[in-house]
Design an enzyme around this catalytic site. Structure first.
Site, PDB file in Angstrom:
ATOM      1  CE  LYS A   1      31.766  11.856 -29.882  1.00  0.00           C
ATOM      2  NZ  LYS A   1      31.217  13.150 -29.510  1.00  0.00           N
TER       3      LYS A   1
ATOM      4  CG  PHE B   1      31.569  14.396 -39.118  1.00  0.00           C
ATOM      5  CD1 PHE B   1      30.354  13.328 -39.771  1.00  0.00           C
ATOM      6  CD2 PHE B   1      31.149  14.991 -38.467  1.00  0.00           C
ATOM      7  CE1 PHE B   1      28.848  13.179 -38.746  1.00  0.00           C
ATOM      8  CE2 PHE B   1      30.142  15.446 -37.753  1.00  0.00           C
ATOM      9  CZ  PHE B   1      28.826  14.453 -38.216  1.00  0.00           C
TER      10      PHE B   1
ATOM     11  NE  ARG C   1      22.308   6.465 -29.248  1.00  0.00           N
ATOM     12  CZ  ARG C   1      22.897   7.752 -29.466  1.00  0.00           C
ATOM     13  NH1 ARG C   1      24.434   8.025 -29.127  1.00  0.00           N
ATOM     14  NH2 ARG C   1      22.359   8.938 -29.482  1.00  0.00           N
TER      15      ARG C   1
ATOM     16  CE  LYS D   1      29.147   8.264 -27.996  1.00  0.00           C
ATOM     17  NZ  LYS D   1      27.806   9.261 -27.339  1.00  0.00           N
TER      18      LYS D   1
HETATM   19  P1  ATP Z   1      28.672  13.085 -27.495  1.00  0.00           P
HETATM   20  O1  ATP Z   1      27.782  13.617 -25.777  1.00  0.00           O
HETATM   21  O2  ATP Z   1      29.540  11.951 -26.736  1.00  0.00           O
HETATM   22  O3  ATP Z   1      28.579  14.121 -28.110  1.00  0.00           O
HETATM   23  P2  ATP Z   1      25.950  12.382 -28.490  1.00  0.00           P
HETATM   24  O4  ATP Z   1      25.066  12.018 -27.936  1.00  0.00           O
HETATM   25  O5  ATP Z   1      25.785  13.909 -29.262  1.00  0.00           O
HETATM   26  O6  ATP Z   1      27.366  11.907 -27.728  1.00  0.00           O
HETATM   27  P3  ATP Z   1      27.479  10.453 -30.096  1.00  0.00           P
HETATM   28  O7  ATP Z   1      25.480  10.096 -31.405  1.00  0.00           O
HETATM   29  O8  ATP Z   1      26.525  10.313 -29.303  1.00  0.00           O
HETATM   30  O9  ATP Z   1      26.461  12.002 -30.013  1.00  0.00           O
HETATM   31  O10 ATP Z   1      28.229  10.955 -30.968  1.00  0.00           O
HETATM   32  C1  ATP Z   1      28.662  11.256 -32.331  1.00  0.00           C
HETATM   33  C2  ATP Z   1      28.141  12.848 -32.349  1.00  0.00           C
HETATM   34  O11 ATP Z   1      30.278  13.546 -32.291  1.00  0.00           O
HETATM   35  C3  ATP Z   1      27.320  13.174 -33.376  1.00  0.00           C
HETATM   36  O12 ATP Z   1      26.278  13.500 -32.839  1.00  0.00           O
HETATM   37  C4  ATP Z   1      28.454  14.400 -33.577  1.00  0.00           C
HETATM   38  O13 ATP Z   1      27.766  15.157 -32.927  1.00  0.00           O
HETATM   39  C5  ATP Z   1      29.905  14.812 -33.164  1.00  0.00           C
HETATM   40  N1  ATP Z   1      31.266  14.726 -33.865  1.00  0.00           N
HETATM   41  C6  ATP Z   1      31.989  14.971 -33.875  1.00  0.00           C
HETATM   42  N2  ATP Z   1      33.171  14.191 -34.901  1.00  0.00           N
HETATM   43  C7  ATP Z   1      32.683  13.823 -35.673  1.00  0.00           C
HETATM   44  C8  ATP Z   1      32.931  12.963 -36.539  1.00  0.00           C
HETATM   45  N3  ATP Z   1      34.202  12.761 -36.458  1.00  0.00           N
HETATM   46  N4  ATP Z   1      32.008  12.050 -37.082  1.00  0.00           N
HETATM   47  C9  ATP Z   1      31.245  11.585 -36.351  1.00  0.00           C
HETATM   48  N5  ATP Z   1      29.697  12.446 -35.527  1.00  0.00           N
HETATM   49  C10 ATP Z   1      31.177  12.840 -35.071  1.00  0.00           C
END
Ligand code: ATP
Length: 582
Positions: A273, A364, A440, A446
């Site tokens: 991530k 990704f 979502r 994650k």
């Molecule tokens: P966070 O604040 O933890 O980044 P978020 O609310 O922005 O969370 P989430 O959907 O909860 O978004 O977490 C996924 C986010 O992580 C994605 O929006 C993307 O920007 C990021 N990301 C990083 N690496 C990856 C990956 N390998 N696959 C998918 N998403 C990834």
């Protein structure tokens, strides 16, 4: 349509907090709207002038509106400010003051929604010398023709703060009620405030289809226009198109790897991530476009990414999902998201910025390839396509690092390795999972080591004393409940005294100062706009704040300029986290 009609609908929406009633009111409005007006009405009812993906902001300050009210009514700005302090809302101020005026000039021209929409849309195009006066003139002209109630909503629309509480779910459902009434016959019981479609299954299908259309187009205005024109046939034509941004898929959180396996199934894909910002990359022929998570276009800001895409992605047409991570060009070390956020907004010296703050693109996912929609294809197949078309180049454009495993030990080693190289954690993804835009969903989760941080909006602050005098400090934070914001604590820790050290009090003060709504002694109320990520030791129940919760030892982590008000952490998340920590 006459603007007065729309204004009375706004008023009716403001009077009820019931979602179904709001939906019913909106559906009645949609039913009588003509095809040529529907896209505008759909935007206006949400208090918007541009679709979600359009980065244009009206950028009108409270001060400018005060001047416009003054020009329209002949009342001095000082008097208007006095009223504003009393009423706390410039919309209500305009309504009250226009009342006085309209007794004198009874015969003013009638406002139409088209006129309000077109005139307000001119505002962001005005730049340079004399533009402030022109903006005042445009707003004042509308207010001069406005009846009191109309003035309330013209002002609130200008300030991008409509306060009638219409969520996108209501727009979606109202479109079904309005345009497929014959097919599903939705009965609304005004007394009980309940709905019952004749054919629930068909109704749910239509709701999903409208939602899907929106996720692909990121604009309910266009979806509505197509439906009005073509009925159900519209759904076949609301398709993915390279060049027009789509809502990205979001992921859920698992508390550890064991739970991640349970949620996404075994074997699954594990990926690093990356801690950067999301980039949606479109290519069609020679045209390449880049969009942020909020779907703002940032193509111009990332010339090097355009080059990488041309060189290292071997396909003519596609839509990619990726995370761009900044690194220090001298040491090669990856940088926190904060250091990169300046590139997103940058309008000048772009090539220098690209050199000083380069990014590595970690791809990704892929949503479309050679014009073929891949959303319903399983994740492992989408990944295979990525592997086929991408030639990875370190520190330029690479594939997200991935393993496929059903073994908890191997997963733990991969997770540790991710943290060791400085990534945030890992994503676990179901190999068969589809790409569901805008949701979502549990096809991916994650896993991060820290207590989940919250994205909160600043709604108040205090003027500092001593060496912090002149700066706003002690920021009052709020989480979200529907379209309302509920206070949950104050933060002062983690913000720097000096600008070189990171986000400083000075920087935040400069951002917050134009958003001040009212002041009392040292305390100020602030229009919710600035979103920050906050960490804390614990969530506690507390009567002090209207959310019913408080954060123990909250600490500022970073500004989240990539997030919209709708992304502010919901009270239900706070509740879940509170329960989870016990
Ligand atoms: P966070 O604040 O933890 O980044 P978020 O609310 O922005 O969370 P989430 O959907 O909860 O978004 O977490 C996924 C986010 O992580 C994605 O929006 C993307 O920007 C990021 N990301 C990083 N690496 C990856 C990956 N390998 N696959 C998918 N998403 C990834």
């Amino acid at each position: 349509m006459r603007y007065s009609e729309l204004a009375s609908i706004y008023e009716a929406l403001e009077k009820t907090s019931k979602r179904l009633e709001k939906t019913f009111i909106i559906s009645k409005l949609f039913k009588k709207t003509k095809e040529e007006d529907i896209d505008k009405i759909v935007l206006l009812i949400q208090g918007k002038l541009f679709p979600l993906w359009n980065e244009t902001k009206l950028g009108v300050s409270d001060r400018l509106v005060i001047k416009a009210i003054s020009v329209a009514t002949g009342i001095s700005p000082a008097k208007i400010e006095e009223e504003w302090k009393k009423l706390g809302d410039l919309g209500l101020v305009a309504e009250k003051l226009v009342t006085k005026k309209s007794q004198a000039t009874l015969f003013s021209k009638e406002l139409t929604t088209e006129k309000v929409f077109n005139n307000l849309r001119k505002l962001p195009t005005l730049e340079g010398a004399g533009s402030v006066d022109q903006k005042i003139k445009i707003i004042a002209e509308l207010l001069s023709s406005a009846k009191p109630l109309e003035a309330r909503y013209v002002v609130r629309t200008v300030l991008e703060d409509l306060r009638v509480g219409v969520g996108s779910g209501s727009i979606r459902d109202a479109l079904v009620w309005a345009f497929f009434d014959k097919k599903v016959r939705v009965h609304y019981d005004e007394k009980e405030k309940t709905i019952s479609p004749d054919n629930r299954e068909e109704y749910n299908k239509l709701v999903d289809a409208v939602q899907h259309g929106f996720d692909l187009k990121a604009d309910y205005g266009e979806v509505a226009r197509m439906i009005l024109k073509k009925g159900e046939k519209a759904f076949g034509e609301l398709t993915l198109e390279s060049g027009s941004p789509i809502n990205v898929m979001l992921y859920q959180k698992a508390k550890d790897l064991k739970e991640a396996f349970e949620r996404v199934g075994k074997p699954c894909a594990l990926e690093y991530k990356y801690d950067g910002f999301r980039m949606q990359i479109h290519k069609k022929g020679n045209i390449i476009k880049i969009f942020t998570r909020r779907l703002d276009e940032v193509t111009k800001q990332f010339p090097e990414v355009i080059e990488y895409v041309k060189k290292f992605v071997n396909a003519k047409e596609f839509i990619l999902d990726s995370e761009a991570v900044g690194f220090n060009p001298k040491t090669g070390k990856y940088l926190p998201f904060q250091a990169m956020s300046q590139r997103i907004k940058r309008k000048y010296d772009i090539d220098k910025m690209a050199k000083d703050f380069p990014v590595e693109v970690n791809v990704f996912d892929i949503m479309s390839y050679h014009g073929k929609n891949l959303l319903k294809e399983p994740f492992n197949k989408r990944r295979k396509i990525l592997e086929k078309i991408i030639t990875p180049h370190k520190k330029k454009l690479v594939l997200a690092k991935q393993i496929i495993t059903d073994d908890l030990k191997k997963a733990q080693i991969f997770y540790k390795e991710a943290l060791k190289v400085g990534e945030e954690g890992v994503m676990a993804k179901n190999l068969e999972g589809i790409y569901k835009p805008g949701s979502r969903v549990g096809y991916g989760v994650k896993v991060k080591p820290v207590m989940e941080s919250l994205d909160l909006v600043i709604v108040g602050a205090e003027w500092g004393t001593g060496k912090r005098s002149g700066w706003l400090t002690s920021y009052v934070l709020a989480c979200r409940k529907g379209d309302k914001f509920l206070e949950i604590g104050k933060v002062g820790t983690g913000i720097k005294e000096l600008e070189e050290q990171g986000v400083s009090f000075k920087e935040l003060t400069m951002k917050l100062n134009p958003l001040i709504i009212s002041e009392e002694g040292k305390t100020v109320r602030i229009k919710p706009e600035i979103i920050i990520e906050v960490k804390y030791e614990e969530i506690q129940k507390s009567p002090t704040y209207d959310s019913g919760y408080a954060l123990r030892f909250p600490r500022f982590v970073r500004l989240r300029e990539d997030k919209a008000l709708s992304d502010v952490s919901d009270i239900s998340l706070v509740e879940d986290l509170y329960k989870g920590q016990k």
